[in-house]
Scaffold this motif. Structure first.
Motif, PDB file in Angstrom:
ATOM      1  N   GLU A 114      63.060  20.902  66.794  1.00 36.12           N
ATOM      2  CA  GLU A 114      62.062  20.351  65.871  1.00 36.12           C
ATOM      3  C   GLU A 114      62.652  19.268  64.975  1.00 36.12           C
ATOM      4  O   GLU A 114      62.021  18.237  64.744  1.00 36.12           O
ATOM      5  CB  GLU A 114      61.444  21.472  65.029  1.00 36.12           C
ATOM      6  CG  GLU A 114      60.297  21.020  64.144  1.00 36.12           C
ATOM      7  CD  GLU A 114      59.084  20.484  64.898  1.00 36.12           C
ATOM      8  OE1 GLU A 114      58.176  19.961  64.230  1.00 36.12           O
ATOM      9  OE2 GLU A 114      59.018  20.558  66.146  1.00 36.12           O
ATOM     10  N   ARG A 131      63.139  16.234  67.194  1.00 39.85           N
ATOM     11  CA  ARG A 131      61.824  15.691  67.549  1.00 39.85           C
ATOM     12  C   ARG A 131      61.231  14.890  66.393  1.00 39.85           C
ATOM     13  O   ARG A 131      60.794  13.755  66.570  1.00 39.85           O
ATOM     14  CB  ARG A 131      60.860  16.811  67.950  1.00 39.85           C
ATOM     15  CG  ARG A 131      59.501  16.301  68.437  1.00 39.85           C
ATOM     16  CD  ARG A 131      58.500  17.424  68.577  1.00 39.85           C
ATOM     17  NE  ARG A 131      58.024  17.905  67.290  1.00 39.85           N
ATOM     18  CZ  ARG A 131      57.145  17.256  66.519  1.00 39.85           C
ATOM     19  NH1 ARG A 131      56.651  16.103  66.892  1.00 39.85           N
ATOM     20  NH2 ARG A 131      56.757  17.766  65.367  1.00 39.85           N
ATOM     21  N   GLN A 168      60.582  10.906  66.333  1.00 42.07           N
ATOM     22  CA  GLN A 168      59.201  10.451  66.201  1.00 42.07           C
ATOM     23  C   GLN A 168      59.060   9.505  65.012  1.00 42.07           C
ATOM     24  O   GLN A 168      58.432   8.451  65.121  1.00 42.07           O
ATOM     25  CB  GLN A 168      58.250  11.636  66.068  1.00 42.07           C
ATOM     26  CG  GLN A 168      56.808  11.188  66.060  1.00 42.07           C
ATOM     27  CD  GLN A 168      55.874  12.200  66.667  1.00 42.07           C
ATOM     28  OE1 GLN A 168      56.287  13.060  67.440  1.00 42.07           O
ATOM     29  NE2 GLN A 168      54.623  12.092  66.343  1.00 42.07           N
ATOM     30  N   ASP A 225      50.140   5.877  69.416  1.00 38.85           N
ATOM     31  CA  ASP A 225      49.887   7.266  69.839  1.00 38.85           C
ATOM     32  C   ASP A 225      51.156   7.932  70.365  1.00 38.85           C
ATOM     33  O   ASP A 225      51.136   8.657  71.362  1.00 38.85           O
ATOM     34  CB  ASP A 225      48.792   7.335  70.914  1.00 38.85           C
ATOM     35  CG  ASP A 225      47.496   6.696  70.468  1.00 38.85           C
ATOM     36  OD1 ASP A 225      47.148   6.858  69.284  1.00 38.85           O
ATOM     37  OD2 ASP A 225      46.848   6.018  71.285  1.00 38.85           O
ATOM     38  N   THR A 226      52.255   7.698  69.679  1.00 36.29           N
ATOM     39  CA  THR A 226      53.561   8.175  70.126  1.00 36.29           C
ATOM     40  C   THR A 226      53.710   9.679  69.917  1.00 36.29           C
ATOM     41  O   THR A 226      53.421  10.190  68.845  1.00 36.29           O
ATOM     42  CB  THR A 226      54.677   7.444  69.365  1.00 36.29           C
ATOM     43  OG1 THR A 226      54.483   6.042  69.523  1.00 36.29           O
ATOM     44  CG2 THR A 226      56.040   7.823  69.884  1.00 36.29           C
ATOM     45  N   LYS A 227      54.176  10.340  70.961  1.00 37.14           N
ATOM     46  CA  LYS A 227      54.476  11.772  70.887  1.00 37.14           C
ATOM     47  C   LYS A 227      55.860  11.986  71.472  1.00 37.14           C
ATOM     48  O   LYS A 227      56.212  11.396  72.490  1.00 37.14           O
ATOM     49  CB  LYS A 227      53.440  12.582  71.646  1.00 37.14           C
ATOM     50  CG  LYS A 227      52.064  12.545  71.001  1.00 37.14           C
ATOM     51  CD  LYS A 227      51.087  13.400  71.753  1.00 37.14           C
ATOM     52  CE  LYS A 227      49.705  13.361  71.147  1.00 37.14           C
ATOM     53  NZ  LYS A 227      49.131  12.050  70.996  1.00 37.14           N
ATOM     54  N   HIS A 270      58.724  14.995  72.633  1.00 38.16           N
ATOM     55  CA  HIS A 270      58.980  16.402  72.948  1.00 38.16           C
ATOM     56  C   HIS A 270      60.474  16.550  73.214  1.00 38.16           C
ATOM     57  O   HIS A 270      61.062  15.741  73.947  1.00 38.16           O
ATOM     58  CB  HIS A 270      58.178  16.848  74.174  1.00 38.16           C
ATOM     59  CG  HIS A 270      58.455  18.255  74.578  1.00 38.16           C
ATOM     60  ND1 HIS A 270      58.115  19.336  73.789  1.00 38.16           N
ATOM     61  CD2 HIS A 270      59.066  18.763  75.660  1.00 38.16           C
ATOM     62  CE1 HIS A 270      58.511  20.450  74.392  1.00 38.16           C
ATOM     63  NE2 HIS A 270      59.090  20.123  75.529  1.00 38.16           N
ATOM     64  N   VAL A 328      59.199  10.997  75.658  1.00 31.46           N
ATOM     65  CA  VAL A 328      58.401  10.198  74.718  1.00 31.46           C
ATOM     66  C   VAL A 328      57.205   9.655  75.486  1.00 31.46           C
ATOM     67  O   VAL A 328      57.371   9.066  76.561  1.00 31.46           O
ATOM     68  CB  VAL A 328      59.215   9.027  74.123  1.00 31.46           C
ATOM     69  CG1 VAL A 328      58.353   8.199  73.182  1.00 31.46           C
ATOM     70  CG2 VAL A 328      60.450   9.541  73.401  1.00 31.46           C
ATOM     71  N   THR A 329      56.015   9.873  74.947  1.00 28.38           N
ATOM     72  CA  THR A 329      54.807   9.320  75.551  1.00 28.38           C
ATOM     73  C   THR A 329      54.072   8.503  74.502  1.00 28.38           C
ATOM     74  O   THR A 329      54.264   8.697  73.297  1.00 28.38           O
ATOM     75  CB  THR A 329      53.872  10.415  76.096  1.00 28.38           C
ATOM     76  OG1 THR A 329      53.499  11.274  75.019  1.00 28.38           O
ATOM     77  CG2 THR A 329      54.534  11.217  77.196  1.00 28.38           C
ATOM     78  N   GLY A 330      53.239   7.624  74.957  1.00 25.24           N
ATOM     79  CA  GLY A 330      52.449   6.796  74.061  1.00 25.24           C
ATOM     80  C   GLY A 330      51.635   5.808  74.861  1.00 25.24           C
ATOM     81  O   GLY A 330      51.504   5.917  76.078  1.00 25.24           O
ATOM     82  N   ASN A 337      55.567   6.445  79.502  1.00 23.22           N
ATOM     83  CA  ASN A 337      56.289   7.713  79.609  1.00 23.22           C
ATOM     84  C   ASN A 337      57.777   7.423  79.715  1.00 23.22           C
ATOM     85  O   ASN A 337      58.192   6.591  80.523  1.00 23.22           O
ATOM     86  CB  ASN A 337      55.851   8.502  80.844  1.00 23.22           C
ATOM     87  CG  ASN A 337      54.429   8.963  80.735  1.00 23.22           C
ATOM     88  OD1 ASN A 337      54.100   9.743  79.865  1.00 23.22           O
ATOM     89  ND2 ASN A 337      53.575   8.455  81.601  1.00 23.22           N
TER      90      ASN A 337
END
Length: 142
Positions: free
Chosen positions: A69, A72, A76, A88-90, A92, A118-120, A130
């Motif tokens: 966490e 992460r 982020q 819209d960045t995420k 994990h 990392v996705t967005g 991705n």
């Protein structure tokens, strides 16, 4: 638009020779990897560029879910602040223990493996982005 591919060869750049170029997806991935592998304060003028990975590298007292966490959240925040080509960045982060010396019958070298995703959305094109990487960190036993 084509972006510079890392690492940049400054000696040929000074001579005016063309540099290797890459697409926006690869450029963003390179920049994210730079954030993952940078310590806080390593980039001049950007003390919050980087991640908590290197602050926690040899910390054996932190629980795995806390490590995941903290890393992460740090990534982020850094990506949202410095990578403006993504929205819209995420992020994990998954941490596991692996034996990196599986060929040895005598010794076992257990390390932690961090899988970072990392996705967005690429702001310029609206295309999904991705990124995945794996890092081996902090030896557990030597």
């Amino acid at each position: 638009m084509k972006y510079l591919k890392l690492p940049v060869d400054f000696s040929t750049m000074i001579q005016g020779k063309p540099q290797q170029r890459c697409a926006i997806e690869e450029s963003i991935a390179q920049y994210i990897m730079m954030q993952i592998t940078s310590r806080y304060g390593e980039v001049a003028g950007r003390n919050d560029f980087g991640s908590d990975i290197w602050e926690l590298e040899f910390n054996q007292l932190i629980k795995i879910y806390e490590w995941e966490e903290r890393v992460r959240l740090s990534l982020q925040e850094s990506i949202i602040k410095y990578e403006h080509r993504l929205s819209d960045t995420k992020v994990h982060v998954s941490l596991s223990e692996v034996d990196t010396d599986v060929d040895s019958k005598k010794y076992s070298e257990v390390r932690r493996k961090a899988i970072i995703t990392v996705t967005g959305t690429i702001t310029q094109t609206g295309v999904a982005f991705n990124f995945n990487t794996t890092l081996y960190v902090s030896p557990l036993s030597q």
